[in-house]
Design a protein around this motif. Structure first.
Motif, short mmCIF file in Angstrom:
data_model
loop_
_atom_site.label_atom_id
_atom_site.label_comp_id
_atom_site.label_asym_id
_atom_site.label_seq_id
_atom_site.Cartn_x
_atom_site.Cartn_y
_atom_site.Cartn_z
N GLY A 171 -3.16 47.71 -7.45
CA GLY A 171 -4.08 48.73 -6.95
C GLY A 171 -5.47 48.21 -6.65
N TYR A 172 -5.55 47.14 -5.85
CA TYR A 172 -6.84 46.50 -5.61
C TYR A 172 -7.89 47.49 -5.10
CZ TYR A 172 -10.38 43.49 -3.49
OH TYR A 172 -11.58 42.89 -3.14
N PHE A 173 -7.56 48.24 -4.05
CA PHE A 173 -8.53 49.17 -3.47
C PHE A 173 -9.00 50.20 -4.49
CE2 PHE A 173 -7.66 47.40 0.58
CZ PHE A 173 -8.57 47.92 1.48
N ASP A 174 -8.10 50.63 -5.36
CA ASP A 174 -8.43 51.68 -6.31
C ASP A 174 -9.15 51.18 -7.56
OD1 ASP A 174 -7.26 53.66 -4.73
OD2 ASP A 174 -5.27 53.25 -5.56
N SER A 175 -9.24 49.88 -7.73
CA SER A 175 -9.80 49.36 -8.98
C SER A 175 -11.10 48.58 -8.82
CB SER A 175 -8.76 48.46 -9.68
OG SER A 175 -8.36 47.40 -8.84
N ILE A 176 -11.60 48.42 -7.60
CA ILE A 176 -12.86 47.69 -7.40
C ILE A 176 -14.00 48.44 -8.10
CG2 ILE A 176 -14.54 46.92 -5.70
CD1 ILE A 176 -12.26 46.57 -3.72
N PRO A 177 -14.70 47.79 -9.03
CA PRO A 177 -15.79 48.47 -9.75
C PRO A 177 -17.03 48.64 -8.88
CG PRO A 177 -15.60 46.19 -10.47
CD PRO A 177 -14.47 46.42 -9.51
N HIS A 178 -17.57 49.85 -8.85
CA HIS A 178 -18.69 50.14 -7.97
C HIS A 178 -19.95 49.33 -8.30
CE1 HIS A 178 -16.95 54.36 -6.85
NE2 HIS A 178 -16.19 53.35 -6.45
N ASP B 163 -15.42 59.84 -10.50
CA ASP B 163 -15.26 60.03 -11.95
C ASP B 163 -15.17 58.70 -12.70
OD1 ASP B 163 -15.22 62.71 -11.37
OD2 ASP B 163 -13.03 62.87 -11.39
N THR B 164 -14.47 57.74 -12.10
CA THR B 164 -14.24 56.46 -12.79
C THR B 164 -15.20 55.36 -12.36
OG1 THR B 164 -12.65 55.70 -11.12
CG2 THR B 164 -11.78 57.01 -12.97
N ARG B 165 -15.96 55.61 -11.28
CA ARG B 165 -16.85 54.61 -10.71
C ARG B 165 -16.09 53.35 -10.31
NH1 ARG B 165 -21.55 56.83 -8.96
NH2 ARG B 165 -21.86 58.69 -10.22
N ARG B 166 -14.91 53.57 -9.83
CA ARG B 166 -14.08 52.46 -9.36
C ARG B 166 -13.33 52.90 -8.11
NH1 ARG B 166 -12.99 48.74 -13.83
NH2 ARG B 166 -11.19 47.92 -12.71
N GLY B 167 -13.04 51.94 -7.25
CA GLY B 167 -12.18 52.21 -6.10
C GLY B 167 -12.94 52.51 -4.82
N ILE B 168 -12.27 52.17 -3.72
CA ILE B 168 -12.79 52.43 -2.38
C ILE B 168 -11.85 53.41 -1.71
CG2 ILE B 168 -13.33 51.39 -0.15
CD1 ILE B 168 -13.82 48.77 -1.58
N PRO B 169 -12.36 54.50 -1.12
CA PRO B 169 -11.48 55.51 -0.53
C PRO B 169 -10.60 54.93 0.58
CG PRO B 169 -13.72 56.34 -0.74
CD PRO B 169 -13.78 54.87 -1.03
N HIS B 170 -9.30 55.15 0.48
CA HIS B 170 -8.40 54.75 1.55
C HIS B 170 -8.69 55.61 2.77
CE1 HIS B 170 -5.58 52.35 -0.97
NE2 HIS B 170 -6.01 53.15 -1.91
N PRO C 49 -12.27 48.50 4.49
CA PRO C 49 -11.81 47.10 4.66
C PRO C 49 -12.94 46.09 4.49
CG PRO C 49 -10.86 48.50 6.35
CD PRO C 49 -11.91 49.32 5.67
N LEU C 50 -14.13 46.43 5.01
CA LEU C 50 -15.26 45.51 4.90
C LEU C 50 -15.66 45.31 3.44
CD1 LEU C 50 -17.58 43.86 6.14
CD2 LEU C 50 -18.87 45.99 6.34
N LEU C 51 -15.76 46.41 2.69
CA LEU C 51 -16.17 46.31 1.30
C LEU C 51 -15.11 45.60 0.45
CD1 LEU C 51 -17.81 49.82 0.73
CD2 LEU C 51 -18.94 47.63 1.16
N SER C 52 -13.84 45.84 0.75
CA SER C 52 -12.78 45.17 -0.02
C SER C 52 -12.81 43.66 0.22
CB SER C 52 -11.41 45.73 0.36
OG SER C 52 -11.04 45.38 1.67
N ASN C 53 -13.06 43.25 1.47
CA ASN C 53 -13.17 41.83 1.77
C ASN C 53 -14.38 41.21 1.08
OD1 ASN C 53 -10.91 41.54 3.40
ND2 ASN C 53 -11.99 42.13 5.25
N ASN D 199 -6.68 33.39 1.56
CA ASN D 199 -6.53 34.84 1.44
C ASN D 199 -6.71 35.54 2.77
OD1 ASN D 199 -9.58 34.60 1.38
ND2 ASN D 199 -9.37 36.83 1.11
N PHE D 200 -6.12 36.72 2.84
CA PHE D 200 -6.33 37.64 3.95
C PHE D 200 -6.45 39.01 3.31
CE2 PHE D 200 -4.81 40.67 7.15
CZ PHE D 200 -5.67 40.37 8.19
N ALA D 201 -7.69 39.55 3.30
CA ALA D 201 -7.99 40.77 2.55
C ALA D 201 -7.65 40.52 1.08
CB ALA D 201 -7.24 41.96 3.13
N ASP D 202 -6.82 41.37 0.46
CA ASP D 202 -6.51 41.18 -0.97
C ASP D 202 -5.24 40.39 -1.19
OD1 ASP D 202 -5.19 43.46 0.16
OD2 ASP D 202 -4.55 44.03 -1.84
N ASP D 203 -4.58 39.94 -0.13
CA ASP D 203 -3.40 39.07 -0.26
C ASP D 203 -3.87 37.62 -0.36
OD1 ASP D 203 -1.32 40.98 -0.14
OD2 ASP D 203 -1.59 41.14 2.02
#
Length: 402
Positions: A131-138, A183-190, A196-200, A225-229
């Motif tokens: 869950g990379y997108f959902d777990s990135i800490p803000h 609520d969790t202060r984690r994750g980037i909205p799909h 995509p920019l912030l995840s990279n 790597n390519f994005a989170d892969d």
């Protein structure tokens, strides 16, 4: 529609790029006023329009905007931004697809891995994050952004986008909104355009950290790597690299998916990366073994599912000419990406599935019994209807033939 950046926009882009590259430690402190410039908003609108952008939670599409007046619409947006009245709307959840034939730059990563495997980096960590997108800490993500941007108004905009509610179908014909990221202060909205920019950007923290900490040099371990892969190609140091990777991910507050993460040795084993299978291949001319790539079984099954969905009964109202055009877009897009290495076998399998599905679709549309083999032979599908035949465009590249 001309999608080239207008002169002034292009000049700004080039100036920002030159400054960022030439001064790695420079922090940009005046950017917000560029965001609401009329020429920049107009260009952004044209790009979104050409890309077939989907409506947000208000279901407002491009036809609605054009009926309202495009200049009037972006003028009001510019004024709201200028007066600091802009507030981010909830985001419609849209899952970002993996490489599907349109991401040509993913091929650069595939080529890089292939080169490393053929120059001694045959100890490979095939990694996966849960869950990379959902777990990135803000907080940590904003630290990354803040290293280059100090304009507080731009940072405030990004923070807004990180915590907006996410809307999705509830499975019963309705909609539901969640505030998990806030609520969790984690994750980037799909589905958010900036996701995509912030995840990279956050993944880059791992890639740079690997080099700065000296792990690339001392372990002879290269990250591709390519994005989170990503994979880590090593020269016999896979075990240590695996432990180092786990430790770094823990520091980054990311979770390694242990079930999908593996340590493999090439050519005895194989692994998949960005839709390709890497491992031992055999030359069709000499039978000689070599380390190469080919489209993975999963990628072949995926495009076949896409073809099946495009030829379902609910598509019977489509004109045959339009149906073939739609199938050709799928086939050509897939083949443009999966064009590295020995692809003939994969192309034949996809061709076979496409012709079978198109025949069945034609029979159902015209209410003809049977499978349609006699009525709609290959020659009719390819020569009359114009269906693309992948097997005649095989492009096995020299570096993969051996």
């Amino acid at each position: 529609m001309n999608l080239q950046s207008p002169g002034k926009v292009q000049k700004l882009q080039q100036a920002l790029h030159a400054k960022a590259k030439g001064s790695p430690d420079f922090r940009f402190y005046v950017l917000y006023d560029k965001i609401y410039r009329e020429d920049i908003l107009a260009h952004a609108y044209r790009l979104a329009r050409s890309n077939g952008g989907k409506p947000g939670v208000n279901r407002e599409d491009f036809s609605d905007i054009e009926a309202y007046g495009v200049e009037r619409w972006w003028g009001e947006l510019a004024q709201a931004l200028k007066e600091k009245r802009y507030r981010a709307s909830p985001v419609r959840r849209v899952y970002i697809p993996k490489p599907n034939g349109k991401q040509r730059h993913a091929q650069d990563a595939v080529r890089h891995v292939h080169m490393l495997l053929n120059t001694g980096y045959t100890d490979v960590i095939d990694a996966d994050l849960s869950g990379y997108f959902d777990s990135i800490p803000h907080a940590e993500l904003m630290q990354c952004v803040g290293r280059r941007i100090s304009d507080r108004h731009v940072l405030a905009l990004i923070k807004q986008w990180l915590v907006v509610p996410v809307e999705e179908d509830d499975g019963r014909g309705g909609r539901r909104r969640t505030t998990k990221a806030k609520d969790t202060r984690r994750g980037i909205p799909h589905g958010a355009p900036i996701s995509p920019l912030l995840s990279n950007l956050y993944m880059r923290r791992f890639v740079l950290g690997w080099k700065i900490l000296g792990l690339e040099a001392c372990l002879q371990a290269r990250i591709v790597n390519f994005a989170d892969d990503f994979v880590i190609c090593c020269r016999g140091t896979g075990k240590v690299a695996m432990e180092s990777m786990r430790a770094m991910m823990a520091r980054l507050k990311l979770t390694v998916n242990e079930e999908k993460t593996q340590h493999c040795r090439i050519p005895q084993e194989r692994f998949d990366f960005l839709g390709y299978t890497f491992g031992r291949c055999y030359s069709t001319q000499t039978g000689r073994a070599y380390i190469g790539t080919r489209p993975s079984k999963k990628s072949i099954k995926k495009v076949c599912r896409t073809i099946s969905e495009a030829t379902m009964r609910r598509m019977l109202q489509v004109d045959p000419e339009d149906q073939v055009k739609a199938l050709n877009r799928i086939l050509v897009g897939w083949a443009n990406y999966f064009s590295l290495g020995p692809v003939s076998k994969a192309y034949r399998a996809v061709d076979s599935h496409a012709t079978e599905r198109l025949r069945r679709w034609l029979c159902k549309k015209h209410k003809r019994p049977g499978q349609g083999t006699a009525r709609y032979p290959d020659e009719h599908l390819y020569d009359v209807l114009g269906l693309q035949r992948l097997s005649v465009r095989t492009r096995d590249l020299p570096w993969s033939k051996a």
